[in-house]
Design a protein around this motif. Structure first.
Motif, mmCIF file in Angstrom:
data_model
loop_
_atom_site.group_PDB
_atom_site.id
_atom_site.type_symbol
_atom_site.label_atom_id
_atom_site.label_comp_id
_atom_site.label_asym_id
_atom_site.label_seq_id
_atom_site.Cartn_x
_atom_site.Cartn_y
_atom_site.Cartn_z
ATOM 1 N N PHE A 65 0.872 -1.058 0.037
ATOM 2 C CA PHE A 65 0.118 0.012 0.014
ATOM 3 C C PHE A 65 1.069 1.373 0.051
ATOM 4 O O PHE A 65 2.163 1.051 0.564
ATOM 5 N N THR A 66 0.323 2.548 -0.768
ATOM 6 C CA THR A 66 1.228 3.727 -0.527
ATOM 7 C C THR A 66 0.504 4.421 0.819
ATOM 8 O O THR A 66 -0.594 4.264 1.167
ATOM 9 N N TYR A 67 1.284 5.328 1.036
ATOM 10 C CA TYR A 67 0.862 6.454 2.310
ATOM 11 C C TYR A 67 1.593 7.660 1.811
ATOM 12 O O TYR A 67 2.880 7.652 1.642
ATOM 13 N N GLY A 68 0.908 8.761 1.561
ATOM 14 C CA GLY A 68 1.184 10.022 1.015
ATOM 15 C C GLY A 68 0.893 10.542 -0.131
ATOM 16 O O GLY A 68 0.885 11.775 -0.433
ATOM 17 N N LEU A 69 0.248 9.764 -1.004
ATOM 18 C CA LEU A 69 -0.562 10.082 -2.266
ATOM 19 C C LEU A 69 -1.609 11.356 -1.923
ATOM 20 O O LEU A 69 -1.787 12.193 -2.363
ATOM 21 N N SER A 70 -2.222 10.668 -0.712
ATOM 22 C CA SER A 70 -3.535 11.591 -0.354
ATOM 23 C C SER A 70 -2.866 12.894 0.422
ATOM 24 O O SER A 70 -3.988 13.572 0.723
ATOM 25 N N LEU A 71 -1.726 13.102 0.651
ATOM 26 C CA LEU A 71 -1.071 14.484 1.340
ATOM 27 C C LEU A 71 -1.245 15.383 0.313
ATOM 28 O O LEU A 71 -1.344 16.563 0.621
ATOM 29 N N VAL A 72 -1.483 15.004 -1.080
ATOM 30 C CA VAL A 72 -1.564 16.118 -2.111
ATOM 31 C C VAL A 72 -3.070 16.046 -2.554
ATOM 32 O O VAL A 72 -3.585 15.155 -3.110
ATOM 33 N N GLN A 73 -3.716 17.064 -2.810
ATOM 34 C CA GLN A 73 -5.033 17.125 -3.558
ATOM 35 C C GLN A 73 -5.215 16.672 -4.898
ATOM 36 O O GLN A 73 -3.961 17.155 -5.685
ATOM 37 N N HIS A 74 -6.234 16.613 -5.292
ATOM 38 C CA HIS A 74 -6.573 16.658 -6.814
ATOM 39 C C HIS A 74 -7.860 16.982 -7.105
ATOM 40 O O HIS A 74 -8.773 16.808 -6.218
ATOM 41 N N PRO A 75 -8.046 17.833 -8.232
ATOM 42 C CA PRO A 75 -9.473 18.369 -8.436
ATOM 43 C C PRO A 75 -10.654 17.338 -8.685
ATOM 44 O O PRO A 75 -11.801 17.616 -8.350
ATOM 45 N N ALA A 76 -10.130 16.040 -8.952
ATOM 46 C CA ALA A 76 -11.330 15.046 -9.016
ATOM 47 C C ALA A 76 -11.784 14.425 -8.171
ATOM 48 O O ALA A 76 -12.661 13.840 -7.943
ATOM 49 N N TRP A 77 -10.965 14.660 -6.925
ATOM 50 C CA TRP A 77 -11.114 14.073 -5.447
ATOM 51 C C TRP A 77 -12.368 14.835 -4.909
ATOM 52 O O TRP A 77 -12.137 15.775 -4.104
ATOM 53 N N LYS A 78 -13.473 14.686 -4.948
ATOM 54 C CA LYS A 78 -14.805 15.171 -4.388
ATOM 55 C C LYS A 78 -15.159 14.518 -2.921
ATOM 56 O O LYS A 78 -15.357 15.226 -2.234
ATOM 57 N N VAL A 79 -15.150 13.346 -2.823
ATOM 58 C CA VAL A 79 -15.553 12.709 -1.542
ATOM 59 C C VAL A 79 -14.097 12.246 -0.684
ATOM 60 O O VAL A 79 -14.550 12.503 0.438
ATOM 61 N N GLY A 80 -13.240 11.943 -1.170
ATOM 62 C CA GLY A 80 -12.091 11.549 -0.459
ATOM 63 C C GLY A 80 -10.772 11.709 -1.208
ATOM 64 O O GLY A 80 -10.907 12.244 -2.506
ATOM 65 N N ARG A 81 -9.893 11.169 -0.726
ATOM 66 C CA ARG A 81 -8.467 11.371 -1.258
ATOM 67 C C ARG A 81 -7.926 9.591 -1.545
ATOM 68 O O ARG A 81 -8.136 8.730 -0.926
ATOM 69 N N ALA A 82 -7.374 9.528 -2.596
ATOM 70 C CA ALA A 82 -6.744 8.326 -2.860
ATOM 71 C C ALA A 82 -5.481 7.702 -2.295
ATOM 72 O O ALA A 82 -4.511 8.747 -2.086
ATOM 73 N N GLU A 83 -5.454 6.469 -1.891
ATOM 74 C CA GLU A 83 -3.948 5.788 -1.844
ATOM 75 C C GLU A 83 -4.217 4.664 -2.691
ATOM 76 O O GLU A 83 -5.169 4.081 -3.282
ATOM 77 N N LEU A 84 -2.969 3.761 -3.048
ATOM 78 C CA LEU A 84 -2.923 2.826 -3.801
ATOM 79 C C LEU A 84 -2.579 1.446 -3.200
ATOM 80 O O LEU A 84 -2.137 1.448 -2.262
ATOM 81 N N CYS A 85 -2.899 0.423 -3.887
ATOM 82 C CA CYS A 85 -2.344 -0.852 -3.346
ATOM 83 C C CYS A 85 -1.985 -1.805 -4.477
ATOM 84 O O CYS A 85 -2.553 -1.530 -5.685
ATOM 85 N N ILE A 86 -1.460 -2.762 -4.424
ATOM 86 C CA ILE A 86 -0.884 -3.575 -5.256
ATOM 87 C C ILE A 86 -0.922 -5.500 -4.617
ATOM 88 O O ILE A 86 -0.492 -5.053 -3.554
ATOM 89 N N SER A 87 -1.368 -6.265 -5.446
ATOM 90 C CA SER A 87 -1.230 -7.438 -4.665
ATOM 91 C C SER A 87 -0.829 -8.533 -5.836
ATOM 92 O O SER A 87 -1.849 -8.723 -6.697
ATOM 93 N N VAL A 88 0.256 -9.344 -5.756
ATOM 94 C CA VAL A 88 0.646 -10.005 -6.876
ATOM 95 C C VAL A 88 1.311 -11.406 -6.509
ATOM 96 O O VAL A 88 1.746 -11.035 -5.237
ATOM 97 N N SER A 89 1.191 -12.419 -7.392
ATOM 98 C CA SER A 89 1.657 -13.492 -6.864
ATOM 99 C C SER A 89 3.390 -13.495 -7.314
ATOM 100 O O SER A 89 3.831 -14.446 -8.125
ATOM 101 N N SER A 90 4.179 -12.702 -6.545
ATOM 102 C CA SER A 90 5.640 -12.632 -6.691
ATOM 103 C C SER A 90 6.013 -12.141 -5.513
ATOM 104 O O SER A 90 5.439 -11.149 -4.663
#
Length: 200
Positions: A65-90
């Motif tokens: 998971f990320t933390y820190g993406l949501s520290l910066v705003q984006h005009p498309a984010w009306k309800v909340g802010r995003a963080e990311l995740c990734i899950s792989v068989s590796s």
């Protein structure tokens, strides 16, 4: 100064959002994560931290998971802010680190909306030929654990997932759409060496 030190300084006695977010993830996975930090490209704001859980959802897999993406705003984010995740068989860290790099580089410019494509333009890891991602809802955690998370900030956080793909598949993906791509017989959301999905 690391991101957690930065957030503690900002929050004072109150448990800082970064720690509340980490506690949220730790409650789900019940294990100590590894933390990796990107060098910030935005003055005054710490770089994105990648939070890595080994052997999740099963042995040999990596979930991060990320933390820190949501520290910066984006005009498309009306309800909340995003963080990311990734899950792989590796077990390779490359997948998590690529996600952290993308979040750090594109924050403020990219909304990371469901269905969006990101062409990484080079192999993500040596155990795969994949070199792109699409964004959709996480498959490794429940909806209540990735939508509208209260981390004690003046905004809620929702987690979107990066799914690796081949850049050769981008045209097919755009033609058939996310839903048909997701349900294609060749698609496996964890597998990093699956067969390519080709147009008819």
């Amino acid at each position: 100064m690391g991101i957690f030190d930065f957030m503690k300084k900002k929050a004072g006695k109150k448990l800082p959002p970064a720690e509340q977010y980490l506690n949220h993830l730790d409650r789900i996975f019940q294990q100590e994560p590894e933390l990796y930090m990107e060098k910030s490209l935005i003055e005054g704001i710490p770089g994105v931290t990648t939070i890595v859980y080994r052997d999740i959802p099963k042995k040999g897999y990596t979930t991060a998971f990320t933390y820190g993406l949501s520290l910066v705003q984006h005009p498309a984010w009306k309800v909340g802010r995003a963080e990311l995740c990734i899950s792989v068989s590796s077990p390779r860290l490359d997948w998590a680190q690529a996600m952290g790099y993308i979040a750090n580089k594109l924050r403020g410019d990219c909304p990371f909306s469901y269905g969006q494509l990101i062409n990484f333009e080079e192999k993500i890891s040596d155990d795969s030929e994949m070199d792109a991602f699409f964004i959709f809802a996480p498959s490794t955690i429940d909806k209540e654990d990735y939508l509208h998370i209260d981390i004690g900030a003046d905004y809620k956080v929702s987690i979107a997932s990066l799914y690796p793909m081949y850049s050769d598949e981008i045209e097919v993906y755009e033609n058939i759409g996310l839903e048909k791509f997701w349900h294609h017989p060749n698609f496996d959301n964890y597998k990093v060496d699956r067969k390519k999905i080709k147009g008819e």
